[in-house]
Enzyme design. Structure first.
Site, short mmCIF file in Angstrom:
data_model
loop_
_atom_site.label_atom_id
_atom_site.label_comp_id
_atom_site.label_asym_id
_atom_site.label_seq_id
_atom_site.Cartn_x
_atom_site.Cartn_y
_atom_site.Cartn_z
N GLY A 1 24.53 60.58 13.36
CA GLY A 1 23.15 60.15 13.16
C GLY A 1 22.16 60.87 14.06
NE ARG B 1 14.25 51.92 16.73
CZ ARG B 1 15.06 50.87 16.74
NH1 ARG B 1 15.97 50.73 15.79
NH2 ARG B 1 14.99 49.99 17.71
CD GLN C 1 27.36 61.37 7.62
OE1 GLN C 1 27.11 61.25 8.83
NE2 GLN C 1 27.12 60.41 6.76
N GLY D 1 23.06 44.14 13.09
CA GLY D 1 23.41 43.43 11.87
C GLY D 1 23.96 42.05 12.18
CG ASN E 1 19.92 51.61 17.48
OD1 ASN E 1 20.80 52.44 17.26
ND2 ASN E 1 20.02 50.36 17.09
CE LYS F 1 23.12 80.67 50.49
NZ LYS F 1 22.64 81.97 50.02
CE1 TYR G 1 18.96 78.58 54.02
CE2 TYR G 1 18.59 80.77 54.93
CZ TYR G 1 19.12 79.94 53.94
OH TYR G 1 19.80 80.48 52.89
NE ARG H 1 11.61 84.97 76.29
CZ ARG H 1 12.33 83.88 76.50
NH1 ARG H 1 12.73 83.14 75.48
NH2 ARG H 1 12.65 83.51 77.72
C1 UD1 Z 1 25.02 49.67 12.65
C2 UD1 Z 1 25.51 48.58 11.71
C3 UD1 Z 1 25.05 47.24 12.23
C4 UD1 Z 1 25.59 47.02 13.63
C5 UD1 Z 1 25.21 48.17 14.54
C6 UD1 Z 1 25.97 48.06 15.83
C7 UD1 Z 1 25.52 49.65 9.51
C8 UD1 Z 1 24.83 49.81 8.23
N1 UD1 Z 1 24.95 48.83 10.40
O1 UD1 Z 1 23.61 49.63 12.65
O2 UD1 Z 1 25.49 46.19 11.37
O3 UD1 Z 1 25.08 45.81 14.15
O4 UD1 Z 1 25.57 49.43 13.95
O5 UD1 Z 1 25.49 48.96 16.79
O6 UD1 Z 1 26.57 50.21 9.70
N2 UD1 Z 1 25.99 57.50 11.77
C9 UD1 Z 1 26.59 58.58 11.20
N3 UD1 Z 1 26.15 59.02 9.99
C10 UD1 Z 1 25.17 58.37 9.29
C11 UD1 Z 1 24.55 57.25 9.90
C12 UD1 Z 1 24.99 56.83 11.13
O7 UD1 Z 1 27.50 59.18 11.76
O8 UD1 Z 1 24.85 58.82 8.19
C13 UD1 Z 1 26.44 57.07 13.12
C14 UD1 Z 1 25.33 57.10 14.14
O9 UD1 Z 1 25.33 58.36 14.78
C15 UD1 Z 1 25.72 55.98 15.08
C16 UD1 Z 1 26.52 55.02 14.21
O10 UD1 Z 1 26.88 55.73 13.05
O11 UD1 Z 1 26.53 56.46 16.13
C17 UD1 Z 1 25.69 53.79 13.83
O12 UD1 Z 1 24.56 54.21 13.08
P1 UD1 Z 1 23.11 53.58 13.29
O13 UD1 Z 1 22.20 54.22 12.31
O14 UD1 Z 1 22.74 53.58 14.70
O15 UD1 Z 1 23.39 52.09 12.80
P2 UD1 Z 1 22.66 50.77 13.28
O16 UD1 Z 1 21.36 50.66 12.57
O17 UD1 Z 1 22.66 50.68 14.74
CA CA Z 2 23.07 52.08 16.37
#
Ligand code: UD1
Ligand code: CA
Length: 464
Positions: free
Chosen positions: A15, A19, A77, A141, A229, A353, A368, A442
């Site tokens: 991800g 933010r 990904q 979540g 986040n 150093k 120094y 000196r």
């Molecule tokens: C996610 C969970 C949420 C949970 C929280 C815990 C989902 C939909 N939600 O939310 O229920 O409470 O984590 O911290 O799963 N990532 C990828 N590829 C993507 C999207 C995300 O690798 O396409 C990775 C991100 O880099 C991150 C992790 O997955 O390390 C979580 O993704 P993030 O978007 O932060 O999910 P949250 O909104 O925090």
């Molecule tokens: Ca997260």
């Protein structure tokens, strides 16, 4: 009924972390001295996984470059379509059935003990997940349990009703899931939610609807589920890791006068009966022996200190070696390659150093010392300077043992001073000094009788 499947780990780390408002990929942001992803990797390793897969996407190359991990299979990904899509990417990499520990690259506080509990719960169920009760669940979540205590469904905050948001039970984003079984549910995911993403959590809700039992492992310390986040989360997680480190040192016999105001990174070692004052930073691979005292505001990186070393306030030590019973500072600076043998002492505004100060050497004020060796028990007077740089290259100064260096001596390197020699205050030493000699450089002093008195009288007369 036990499930004999081997364990593998998948860390979701593709991800963007929008933010955080950063050019650095989210999982490379450092907490307590290590990129977030390192912490998660470490937990996966301790949990005894056969394979570790890390799903990367945003900034993939940079992440792979900065995380040295020969034991990791990197899975790309290409488009970040959501956590469900991220997990689906490992499908083709798996060769046989396995229990997948699914971890988030942005949930770095998870402990190996929790992963053990999770794996145990998965053995007697279809899968398992980590939940926690939080006073301020924020953007995490929310988890709804069924009658029998297993998962019923997970609701993402963006899609939740006001009533659902009242629920304090959150999804930590850490799961143990059966593969290939989980992929059936991931393949069916639809992005029909507020974020238009393929949610891993929807696949779990679908599995629960299908009668699969997902056991919920509740954390005793909810902070383990803190995710990162934004920058506020980052600071909070950093604080937890520092507190954990300080607590473990205190249990081992280190005194930390104000644990909330020190920075001690993960790999630092401190011997017992050492005392750390507020505002101290011990970073990198710093190692302190027993009975050291480190005062307010000292900053150490990759410093190795023997036993009974005293570091006075506001001293800075980087890549140095300090012997037993040395004294440093206040306001001293030891730069890379500085070595102090036992009982050596440097005082305020002394910079060292790439130099070795022998046992019992003293440089108490304003000096120094660069690219030099100083033999044991020599004394460097206030204002001593090794002029090691001639604009082109660096040159060595070699000072023997028991040498007395007068205040404000300049050593124009390369230059050597023999054992037991002396230099007169204010001398600029450009030639080698033989052992036992006094070097004086000196001009002779001239006294003009009565000059001062006459000036003073003239000044007084003008004021009248
Ligand atoms: C996610 C969970 C949420 C949970 C929280 C815990 C989902 C939909 N939600 O939310 O229920 O409470 O984590 O911290 O799963 N990532 C990828 N590829 C993507 C999207 C995300 O690798 O396409 C990775 C991100 O880099 C991150 C992790 O997955 O390390 C979580 O993704 P993030 O978007 O932060 O999910 P949250 O909104 O925090
Ligand atoms: Ca997260």
């Amino acid at each position: 009924m036990t499930n004999p499947l081997p364990l593998s780990a998948v860390i979701l780390a593709a991800g963007k972390g929008t933010r955080l408002r950063s050019t650095l990929p989210k999982v490379l942001h450092s907490v307590a001295g290590k990129p977030m992803l390192e912490w998660v990797l470490q937990a996966a390793r301790v949990a005894g996984c056969e394979h570790i897969y890390v799903v990367v996407g945003h900034g993939a190359e940079q992440v792979q470059d900065e995380i040295s991990a020969d034991d990791v299979t990197w899975v790309l990904q290409l488009e970040q379509l959501g956590t469900g899509h991220a997990l689906l990417q490992v499908k083709d990499h798996l060769k046989s059935a396995t229990t997948l520990l699914v971890l988030s690259g942005d949930v770095p506080l998870v402990t190996p003990e929790t992963l053990d509990r999770l794996a145990v719960a998965a053995r007697s169920n279809w899968g398992s997940m980590v939940i926690a009760e939080m006073e301020e669940p924020g953007s995490l979540g929310r988890v709804v349990a069924s009658q029998n205590g297993n998962l019923e469904r997970i609701v993402e905050v963006a899609d939740a009703t006001a009533e659902e948001l009242e629920n304090p039970w959150i999804n930590a984003g850490i799961y143990a899931l059966p593969a290939p079984g989980i992929f059936d549910f991931l393949c069916d995911l639809k992005p029909d939610n507020a974020k238009q993403e393929l949610y891993l959590t929807d696949a779990l809700t679908a599995a629960a609807d299908d009668g699969k039992s997902l056991a919920m492992v509740a954390l005793e310390e909810a902070e383990e589920a803190f995710g990162v986040n934004d920058r506020l989360d980052l600071a909070r997680v950093h604080g937890v890791l520092l507190r954990r480190k300080a607590e473990s040192l205190m249990k081992e016999g280190v005194s930390i006068l104000d644990p909330s105001h020190v920075v001690i990174e993960a790999d630092v070692e401190v011997g017992r009966d050492s005392v750390l004052h507020p505002g101290v930073s011990l970073t990198g691979r710093t190692r302190l022996g027993e009975g050291c005292i480190v005062h307010q505001g000292a900053w150490l990186r990759d410093a190795r200190l023997g036993d009974g070393v005293l570091v006075q306030p506001y001293s800075v030590l980087e890549e140095v070696e300090v012997g037993d019973a040395c004294q440093i500072g206040p306001f001293a600076r030891m730069r890379p390659g500085a070595v102090m043998k036992e009982r050596a002492k440097i005082g305020n505004f002394v910079e060292v150093k790439n130099s070795e100060l022998g046992a019992g050497v003293k440089a108490n004020h304003l000096a120094y010392v660069g690219d030099a060796t100083v033999g044991e028990n020599s004394n460097l007077g206030a204002g001593t300077i090794t002029c090691n740089y001639d604009g082109l290259g660096k040159h060595p100064t070699e000072i023997g043992k028991d040498v007395f260096v007068g205040s404000d001596t300049m050593f124009v390197a390369p230059v050597r001073v023999g054992d037991g020699a002396m230099t007169a205050a204010g001398s600029v030493i450009t030639k080698d000094v033989p052992a036992g000699a006094l070097a004086i450089e000196r001009s002779e002093q001239k006294n003009i009788e009565g000059y001062g008195q006459r000036k003073l009288e003239r000044r007084k007369a003008r004021k009248k």
